[in-house]
Write an enzyme that holds these catalytic residues in place. Structure first.
Site, PDB file in Angstrom:
ATOM      1  CD  GLU A 168     -11.994 -14.851  -0.272  1.00 52.00           C
ATOM      2  OE1 GLU A 168     -12.711 -15.002   0.986  1.00 52.00           O
ATOM      3  OE2 GLU A 168     -12.780 -16.045  -1.420  1.00 52.00           O
TER       4      GLU A 168
ATOM      5  CB  SER B 162     -21.492  -8.304   0.423  1.00 51.15           C
ATOM      6  OG  SER B 162     -20.833  -8.143  -1.114  1.00 51.15           O
TER       7      SER B 162
ATOM      8  CB  THR C 214     -15.295  -6.484  -6.716  1.00 51.91           C
ATOM      9  OG1 THR C 214     -15.157  -7.493  -7.180  1.00 51.91           O
ATOM     10  CG2 THR C 214     -15.331  -5.310  -6.537  1.00 51.91           C
TER      11      THR C 214
ATOM     12  CB  THR D 286     -21.074 -16.009  -4.486  1.00 57.29           C
ATOM     13  OG1 THR D 286     -20.555 -15.419  -3.206  1.00 57.29           O
ATOM     14  CG2 THR D 286     -21.600 -14.552  -5.087  1.00 57.29           C
TER      15      THR D 286
ATOM     16  NE  ARG E  43      11.964   4.801 -23.581  1.00 54.44           N
ATOM     17  CZ  ARG E  43      11.316   3.782 -25.115  1.00 54.44           C
ATOM     18  NH1 ARG E  43      12.429   2.892 -25.346  1.00 54.44           N
ATOM     19  NH2 ARG E  43      10.947   4.167 -26.121  1.00 54.44           N
TER      20      ARG E  43
ATOM     21  CG  ASP F 240     -18.083  -4.616  -2.319  1.00 53.60           C
ATOM     22  OD1 ASP F 240     -17.548  -4.023  -4.010  1.00 53.60           O
ATOM     23  OD2 ASP F 240     -17.636  -3.748  -2.073  1.00 53.60           O
TER      24      ASP F 240
ATOM     25  N   GLY G 279       4.089   2.048 -24.286  1.00 54.24           N
ATOM     26  CA  GLY G 279       3.494   1.233 -25.333  1.00 54.24           C
ATOM     27  C   GLY G 279       3.909  -0.076 -25.300  1.00 54.24           C
TER      28      GLY G 279
ATOM     29  N   GLY H 269     -15.634 -20.983  -9.046  1.00 51.07           N
ATOM     30  CA  GLY H 269     -14.450 -21.573  -9.786  1.00 51.07           C
ATOM     31  C   GLY H 269     -14.889 -23.109 -10.212  1.00 51.07           C
TER      32      GLY H 269
END
Lengths: 713, 713
Positions: B466, B187, B464, B181, B353, B468, B443, B220
């Site tokens: 590998e 892309s 997005t 990229t 809960r 988009d 929360g 990466g």
């Protein structure tokens, strides 16, 4: 995004650029991996043109100057978020920023003039909302200190509390927590477990946390900075529980250590808003003087006798909570501001980014020329516009109630219904818009330097705090049902009979639809309606109104059976309608937004701006109808053919609005100093220009390699 | 969430608890702030019961044992994320974890046996996906090293490269980047700007970054750890550009400094995945030996002559990219795993809960007893089930292609279409599910300790990278159109005429609908259809199939005009259909998931499990029809009455499935050691029990304060 002065020139330049665009260069057969080619960008039309400056002024709303001043403040780096700080660093930074706000006199507008404030409630919120631009943590921590902690003392306390506590709260000498929520009770404040039992002998309240679920939780300022809190507890005196009341309770000594009987925990890292030190608190035999009860709505005399100006415990409780509605007001405004920023970033980038073919000889389409890209962003832009207008009306209403100008019970109830309607929609919309904007910016949208992810992280909790969105919409639904049944209660027996008949008749007429008793809306059924009708204001209004009313009437009709049922069966019946009730509330909120947008349109003086803005309003209104098309079809309000024409007209609206997208986001008035997103800085445009210049030069001097030819096909 | 051994007992206990539930205690008139009361929780039915263990085994899929082994590994704290680390700490930790994976022999399964691997492609991906449970950064950094960098050398290189480079890649001696990229090209890989020009004299390729937009970006391992990279560049020799090829390029010396001519930047903080050191790279006169071209699909001889086994540059390019499909495979699996974890957390919490009335004398409903709560979570559970089944089929297909068992051009194209179909849907679904789960936990869902926010931050970029998602769905749409037009091309002139006639006839019959030529699906029009029909497998299939085919046929019909238009007008026509094309692709992907789920049902042996799972499949299938109800109504496939009955039946399905929700998430097989969410640990149940015991004791000994009475109403 662009400064106002140079706007017209820039617009002209763009027109030229896009007008030059011609054919997509790479043949589709060799580009299976490429998105479908967009056509050349449409030239920017010479008319209508938006008067960005005057529209921008209108969008600033009723407190325009205060808002501008707050934005100027928010543009200062000292008040802005530094991405990547640890939560400890971030917390200290935000605390320091709160002090800056105090020094600048920026946060006392809502407090009484006698104490150095200005009694200006609307202006205060307008300024406060804009802090989200600098850092949502700053907005929310300010909100905790002055909007919750300080406000509780102001609105729930009386003169003694104002004089004793407010000055140090206002000056931040005493940072404080608003200790309402408990671990075991999120939205159900009435059932909190903390108790405050009056001890006549010592003239003290004893604050007690009876079990783990009654720990106060998620409280800003509780983990580190808070030296006091307003604690909500069940007030018990003479063996009677008088319900939830608020108490002023010191928490920590000067060295930051908990006082005797008080303990707590740090909530630790959160999904966002890490500039705020949320934490938990618990109380064991913590004693405060009788005077520390914030006693505007309930007092305990020396002999332990309880008294209140509001006889009904239920009404008293909701009156007390009602004084805290400003949190919801400001979240609506801040969420709208964040959505506007997200769109300003994504639209600016989408207008510069050319995904394909820098190497080709022609200029190519930018991202925003693709229909899908437009469909992703422009309807969200329309909704954001609706929210801006709705928010300003909301704020005016809030100001009228809190200034006392229009402060009846009905006004307060209306204000709460508006708050419970708008806050859910705008906070959810902010998350969707920030996410769509981030995806529309691809990998660069994921970088912290472009701000979209950080804002989304921070705003995530807006949808569940200050009232969980789903719970709030249920409040709205209850109000709608109550209003409906009041109207119904007045109907005599004859009307009842007519109701039943009408229900049957309507069902036959509209298929399965059911109309409100006495409703008088033009039939939107199977008769063919032209596109002109769809964009007619009255048509949109009647369609949106009809949906709300019909949904409420239908649900009410089903719930009428509940009276004959046992409690258990009645509850079950109610529960089976819960989802649809919430949908009805949402429809009501959407209608509020649409009405506000429509009223906003009336105030636009410039005819060309009004034309474009009418398209935006139509996109919002018809977008809602498209979104709920199944309902309109099922209930016979739209014929299949008309439903299709809604979509077709939306497509046309989007094509028309595309050239105005930049103006529409520019009118929000956020400059680069607010957006602080590298991709919206023009850097992308520079990169594109550089790449094109490189290929042009190679082509000119004949050094561009030829491309390998495909073998014959 | 519960261990398998004790599951039956726990189920029984739950049945008892819920059976005791009776009337909501607090009168609704005093609880305007409370959500609408749910009915008492339905008792857990005695039948049908899910055999959680055998269902769990089925969900593990074809590589069940490998997956289990990987989960055991992912349960070890050494491989797990520590929330709150700085990006520097997190990056170093994940690098260390990669070394652990090497030591454990966990990451070489896909490599050749000759080099110590196992040639096991499907098993490799299955194991790799489960790393998301430990930390998505670990999954993706492993993916960069072995799935992209290593895979490129394996699949694009030849024997020399395997022997020379793979051992150090496998052992992590050489961490590497996958430099495809570029900043200016997301892309559109075919248009990257980086060049690799062959220098005959020196027998070297010269790697060059011609402008800023051609910097490699988001890689990466590029910011810190990478000492080499596979760099994609335009291969130029003898003045001809042969398109994108991959080159092995050393980046850094032993001390971590860039080699001569190489520069770069850190991408800095991201919205998530901060355990990975993404960065940018650029190259100035960087020279690598001729042999460093990964030359499986294209070679340059010493004299500069280019040759390739694939004559067409376009096909060559897509063949090269096709070898890298595994990234999309593994994202589909990892996104599905994350969705399953999110639901396991939210459903477990929702089953414990109790939002209201711990102080009341009766047991009350838990969150999951509210219809809205069910509506928020159970349809997402159904979709996650569909994805689990679809993913396993996808993985089997991938394995067949990559093992060579079924590796024709058609197989590879099908695999790519499946990948482009499923990856968008599952990655978007993961974000929606993580968000809904986080909101459903209120929360506490926002606290990092409950993992939902962290997972959502990390998985954000899956939509997005590998490929988009929107671009991938366009690939699918193109394939659908191609298939459609192939079918059309075979039709003779008579058929053409019939097509036109049929189009007109269909339009009259279905209102505005258009059916596929020769289509033979039962009419789903205005005839009343019973609920029994809706849950019929063939009915669901035909409705979902019909929609895909009709949408494609309609778009194809519109696009046929493009042939007569100029290129510019043709492109504009195409663009006006882009949004709908993507919707058609999505409909196709949904059908793939539904088909896989249905095939999965056939494999369920236990009849009771099959019954419940059939409801889940029906919820998925009818949920799709409800979601697209407007389309079915507009196109005359559903009458208004039937469309309503779809919703009514979904409500019934959800009521039926509610008692099975815990079993359904338990069957995913993630234990507390994987979920690591405090709220799903049983702590909430303990708190509830403690609160109830407190009130019961006070009530028993007469110390519970009485509640203030309301004045007469």
């Amino acid at each position: 995004m662009v400064d106002t002065a140079s706007r017209t020139t820039k617009t002209d330049a763009k027109t030229e650029t896009t007008a030059r665009a011609t054919v997509p260069a790479r043949p589709a057969r060799d580009a299976a991996d490429a998105p479908i080619q967009a056509p050349p960008a449409p030239a920017r039309p010479t008319a209508p043109r938006i008067d960005v400056e005057s529209l921008g002024r209108q969008l600033l709303g009723t407190w325009a100057d205060i808002r501008l001043e707050a934005r100027t403040r928010a543009a200062h780096p000292d008040l802005q978020r530094i991405e990547g700080q640890s939560k400890e660093e971030h917390r200290e930074r935000v605390l320091g920023q709160l002090k800056i706000l105090v020094d600048q006199g920026a946060v006392h507008r809502a407090f009484p003039k006698a104490l150095g404030g200005q009694d200006d409630h609307g202006g205060n919120i307008a300024a406060f909302e804009e802090l989200v631009v600098a850092d949502p943590s700053l907005q929310i921590k300010s909100g905790v200190q002055w909007g919750l902690f300080g406000s509780a003392v102001l609105h729930l306390g009386t003169e003694y509390h104002h004089e004793t506590f407010l000055p140090d709260i206002m000056s931040l000498k005493v940072p404080g927590a608003f200790a309402m929520t408990e671990t075991g009770h999120g939205s159900d404040v009435a059932s909190i477990g903390t108790t405050a039992t009056f001890d006549e002998k010592k003239q003290q309240f004893v604050i007690e946390t009876p079990f783990r679920g009654a720990w106060k939780d998620y409280l800003g300022n509780a983990a580190v900075h808070g030296t006091a809190a307003v604690v909500f507890a069940q007030l018990i005196t003479k063996g009677v529980n008088h319900g939830v009341h608020a108490f002023y309770v010191p928490l920590r000594n000067a060295k930051g250590a908990f006082l005797k009987g008080i303990g707590g925990e740090d909530d630790g890292l959160k999904g966002g808003l890490n500039g705020i030190d949320n934490g938990r608190l618990h109380f064991t035999n913590v004693r405060v003087p009788r005077e520390n009860l914030l006693n505007r709505y309930g007092s305990v005399a020396e002999d332990g006798t309880y008294s209140s100006p509001i006889a009904s415990p239920g009404r008293r409780f909701f009156t007390m909570l009602g004084t805290l509605v400003q949190g919801r007001v400001s979240l609506d405004g801040a969420a709208t501001a964040a959505s506007a920023m997200a769109l300003a970033i994504a639209v600016t980038y989408g207008n510069q980014r050319r995904q394909f073919n820098a190497a080709s000889e022609t200029d190519e389409e930018v991202l925003l020329d693709y229909q899908r890209h437009q469909r992703r962003l422009l309807p969200k832009l329309a909704t954001t516009y609706a929210q801006v207008f709705a928010h300003d009306e909301f704020l005016v209403k809030f100001d009228a109630v809190f200034s006392g100008a229009a402060d009846t019970d009905d006004d307060r109830q209306d204000l709460e219904t508006i708050a419970a309607s708008l806050k859910p929609l705008s906070t959810w919309h902010a998350l969707e818009t920030l996410q769509e904007a981030r995806e529309a910016c691809g990998g660069s949208g994921f970088l912290a330097e472009n701000r979209l992810v950080g804002l989304r992280h921070d705003l995530d909790v807006y949808v569940t705090f200050e009232g969980d969105n789903n719970v709030l919409l249920q409040l709205v639904a209850k109000r709608l049902l109550t209003d409906y049944s009041k109207q119904f209660a007045k109907a005599d027996v004859g009307a009842m009979a007519r109701y039943v008949v009408s229900q049957t008749a309507e069902r036959a007429y509209h298929g399965t639809g059911l109309r409100r008793l006495g409703q008088n809306i033009a039939d939107l059924g199977s008769t063919a309606r032209s596109v002109a009708e769809l964009r007619d204001t009255d048509t949109q209004r009647s369609m949106l109104t009809d949906r709300v009313e019909t949904m409420v009437a239908e649900i009410a009709g089903r719930l009428r059976e509940a009276r004959k049922l046992s409690k258990v069966e009645g509850a079950a019946l109610f529960n089976r309608n819960q989802n649809e009730l919430i949908e009805a509330a949402r429809a009501h909120a959407e209608l509020l937004q649409w009405e506000a947008f429509t009223r906003g349109l009336d105030k636009v003086a410039d005819p060309e701006t009004k034309q474009v803005l009418t398209w935006v309003r139509d996109l919002f209104g018809l977008g809602l109808i498209e979104q709920h098309a199944a309902w309109y079809l099922i209930n016979g309000r739209l014929s299949p053919k008309r439903a299709q024409s809604v979509t077709a007209y939306i497509d046309r609206l989007i094509e028309r609005l595309r050239p105005h997208a930049q103006d529409l986001v520019d009118a929000f008035g956020y400059g680069p100093e607010h957006l602080r997103a590298k991709i919206a800085s023009g850097a992308e445009q520079e990169r594109q220009d550089e790449a094109r210049a490189y290929y042009a030069a190679k082509r000119a001097d004949g050094t561009l390699p030829t491309v390998e030819k495909s073998p014959k096909r």
